[in-house]
Design an enzyme around this catalytic site. Structure first.
Site, mmCIF file in Angstrom:
data_model
loop_
_atom_site.group_PDB
_atom_site.id
_atom_site.type_symbol
_atom_site.label_atom_id
_atom_site.label_comp_id
_atom_site.label_asym_id
_atom_site.label_seq_id
_atom_site.Cartn_x
_atom_site.Cartn_y
_atom_site.Cartn_z
ATOM 1 N N TRP A 65 0.840 -1.204 0.000
ATOM 2 C CA TRP A 65 0.000 0.000 0.000
ATOM 3 C C TRP A 65 0.873 1.251 0.000
ATOM 4 O O TRP A 65 0.550 2.241 -0.663
ATOM 5 C CB TRP A 65 -0.903 0.011 1.228
ATOM 6 C CG TRP A 65 -1.754 1.246 1.350
ATOM 7 C CD1 TRP A 65 -2.997 1.445 0.831
ATOM 8 C CD2 TRP A 65 -1.418 2.467 2.032
ATOM 9 N NE1 TRP A 65 -3.456 2.704 1.138
ATOM 10 C CE2 TRP A 65 -2.511 3.356 1.879
ATOM 11 C CE3 TRP A 65 -0.309 2.899 2.759
ATOM 12 C CZ2 TRP A 65 -2.513 4.639 2.429
ATOM 13 C CZ3 TRP A 65 -0.316 4.170 3.298
ATOM 14 C CH2 TRP A 65 -1.407 5.015 3.126
ATOM 15 N N HIS A 66 1.995 1.208 0.713
ATOM 16 C CA HIS A 66 2.842 2.389 0.815
ATOM 17 C C HIS A 66 3.502 2.749 -0.500
ATOM 18 O O HIS A 66 3.782 3.932 -0.745
ATOM 19 C CB HIS A 66 3.906 2.189 1.896
ATOM 20 C CG HIS A 66 3.420 2.491 3.276
ATOM 21 N ND1 HIS A 66 2.721 1.582 4.031
ATOM 22 C CD2 HIS A 66 3.514 3.622 4.030
ATOM 23 C CE1 HIS A 66 2.418 2.134 5.196
ATOM 24 N NE2 HIS A 66 2.877 3.366 5.218
ATOM 25 N N GLY A 67 3.777 1.793 -1.325
ATOM 26 C CA GLY A 67 4.440 2.137 -2.577
ATOM 27 C C GLY A 67 4.603 0.945 -3.487
ATOM 28 O O GLY A 67 4.666 -0.205 -3.035
ATOM 29 N N PHE A 91 2.149 8.405 -1.759
ATOM 30 C CA PHE A 91 1.415 7.169 -1.498
ATOM 31 C C PHE A 91 -0.082 7.331 -1.724
ATOM 32 O O PHE A 91 -0.808 6.384 -1.647
ATOM 33 C CB PHE A 91 1.672 6.684 -0.063
ATOM 34 C CG PHE A 91 3.136 6.557 0.266
ATOM 35 C CD1 PHE A 91 3.982 5.963 -0.639
ATOM 36 C CD2 PHE A 91 3.653 7.056 1.439
ATOM 37 C CE1 PHE A 91 5.346 5.851 -0.372
ATOM 38 C CE2 PHE A 91 5.005 6.948 1.720
ATOM 39 C CZ PHE A 91 5.848 6.344 0.816
#
Length: 477
Positions: free
Chosen positions: A323-325, A477
């Site tokens: 999800w972060h990257g 993000f």
């Protein structure tokens, strides 16, 4: 539009003057229109994506509420989830998937070459996607008794500018009722909000931006620095990302508080955590609680035995990293935290038993736990910061090999290191004082204390801040 930009300094007073001058639906319309303008300032082409997200979630929630069978409810639930995740996957992960596939072809010895399409990532898509999905899932689960009937209210819920591009991730059950009340201007609320905003700007412009000036050269060229200097660079980055994201969150929460809204808290002294469960109850609270409620618990949580619990933790943190990257470094970062959480369950009881047997003072055992959590968190931050995995591994090896000689030790930045150390000390002191009940009660009971605090924060910002309008890390993000 950045919170630390000249454009926002012009936008904010105009927004609040009209906000408090309007009532009812006119106020909601102004909130939505101003928030879409705020988003369009970055790239107007993606305003339609934001509007489409709101429209799909609103209509899906409405249809789930009207459906009389479980099958139809599931159909609309998965329609909303599928459409949102398809958009998120396309914009955020298509480039990553194309590059990864090319690498796999290369490993297999296949001469396949193609141009990466270079799809632009819409700012804040991960945040407003999760905001929309939580609303629809909660309707399906019955946590929201009735779907929102007014699209204008729902649009304001999803796109209100303080939380739009980098959170906090709001829950509809807590925030939608707030939008249905015309909050008058309140000096106490405004004062508390301005205090949060001032401290948020301090964390971003003083702590984060100054720490970045020390950390960035060490991550960019680790081969030039000694082991000690690299370790200090990683610690600097740990406080850079804390100041950057906690600062943004505080500014967002403070701006909302001035409007009369309560976003809750998003950071709660994370580097004072005694274990990794504690850390994730303090760091990016709106995301960690979202992951817990909508991923970890549906997977079975800790209710299906120790082995399944460990698997659930690793899967959950793997997805949190993704999800972060869109990068393997974020996947590794997430997996490391999954392993830390799993390892904690295996060593916490033996550690407590050893401390009791050795008659270890409580403050010593807590200090050891706190330092261990911080050290391992810093190891994970290396992968979060360094997109090149080989470079991250090289940096970790250089840190533990204790190379005393290199081209540079502090690279002529001893003054910058001292400045960062002082700023870190101020932040840790304020965080520690806020845990002292008598001090907190006295501070909260005196309005002048808030004024003095905000004034001191502003003065420190003026003397130590970087005014380069550096982008917030979590915008990507």
């Amino acid at each position: 539009m950045l919170f630390n930009s000249i454009a926002f300094l012009i936008f904010a007073p105009i927004f609040y003057l009209l906000y408090f001058g309007l009532r009812g639906r006119a106020r909601l319309l102004w909130c939505s229109a101003a928030s879409y303008f705020f988003y369009a300032w970055w790239d107007w082409r993606f305003v339609g994506l934001l509007f489409g997200s709101s429209l799909v979630a609103f209509y899906s929630g409405k249809m789930i509420g009207q459906s009389t069978t479980v099958g139809r409810k599931k159909l609309w639930l998965w329609f909303c989830i599928g459409s949102h995740l398809t958009a998120l996957g396309f914009f955020k992960y298509f480039n990553f998937a194309a590059d990864s596939l090319k690498t796999v072809f290369h490993w297999l010895g296949w001469n396949v070459d193609y141009q990466n399409p270079g799809i632009l990532l819409p700012i804040g898509i991960s945040f407003f996607t999760f905001t929309a999905l939580s609303y629809v899932i909660d309707i399906y689960r019955g946590k929201i008794e009735e779907p929102e009937k007014d699209f204008l209210v729902f649009a304001a819920y999803e796109c209100l500018f303080p939380h739009l591009v980098a959170g906090p991730i709001l829950r509809a059950s807590k925030f939608l009722p707030q939008l249905k009340t015309d909050h008058p201007f309140d000096w106490a609320q405004a004062g508390r909000g301005l205090e949060m905003v001032a401290w948020g700007y301090f964390l971003k412009m003083c702590l984060a931006d100054n720490a970045a000036m020390f950390a960035d050269p060490r991550f960019n060229h680790p081969e030039l620095f000694t082991s000690g200097s690299l370790i200090l660079g990683v610690i600097a980055f740990a406080f850079q990302i804390y100041g950057d994201f906690a600062g943004y969150s505080l500014i967002a929460i403070g701006l909302a508080r001035i409007m009369g809204y309560d976003f809750g808290i998003n950071f709660n002294k994370p580097y004072f955590a005694l274990n990794f469960s504690d850390f994730w109850q303090r760091w990016h609270i709106s995301l960690s609680s979202w992951i817990r409620d909508y991923l970890y618990i549906p997977l079975g949580g800790s209710q299906k035995g120790p082995r399944r619990t460990i698997i659930n933790l690793i899967i959950t943190m793997f997805l949190a990293g993704l999800w972060h990257g869109a990068g393997w470094n974020y996947v590794i970062w997430g997996l490391l935290h999954g392993l830390f959480l799993a390892g904690q369950r295996m060593v916490s009881k033996p550690y407590d038993a050893v401390c009791r047997t050795a008659h270890c003072p409580e403050f010593v055992s807590k200090a050891i736990s706190m330092l261990t959590v911080f050290a391992l968190t810093c190891v994970a931050w290396v992968f979060f910061r360094e997109k090149n995995i080989g470079q991250a591994i090289y940096m970790l090896k250089a840190m533990v090999s204790w190379q005393a000689t290199a081209h540079l030790s502090f690279g002529g930045m001893k003054y910058q290191l001292l400045r960062v150390a002082i700023l870190v000390g101020i932040v840790l002191l304020v965080d520690w004082l806020s845990t002292r009940e008598p001090i907190r009660i006295r501070y909260q009971g005196h309005g002048y204390g808030r004024v003095v605090f905000a004034g001191v924060a502003v003065l420190i910002i003026l003397f130590t801040a970087s005014f380069a309008a550096n982008s917030f890390i979590y915008f990507q993000f």
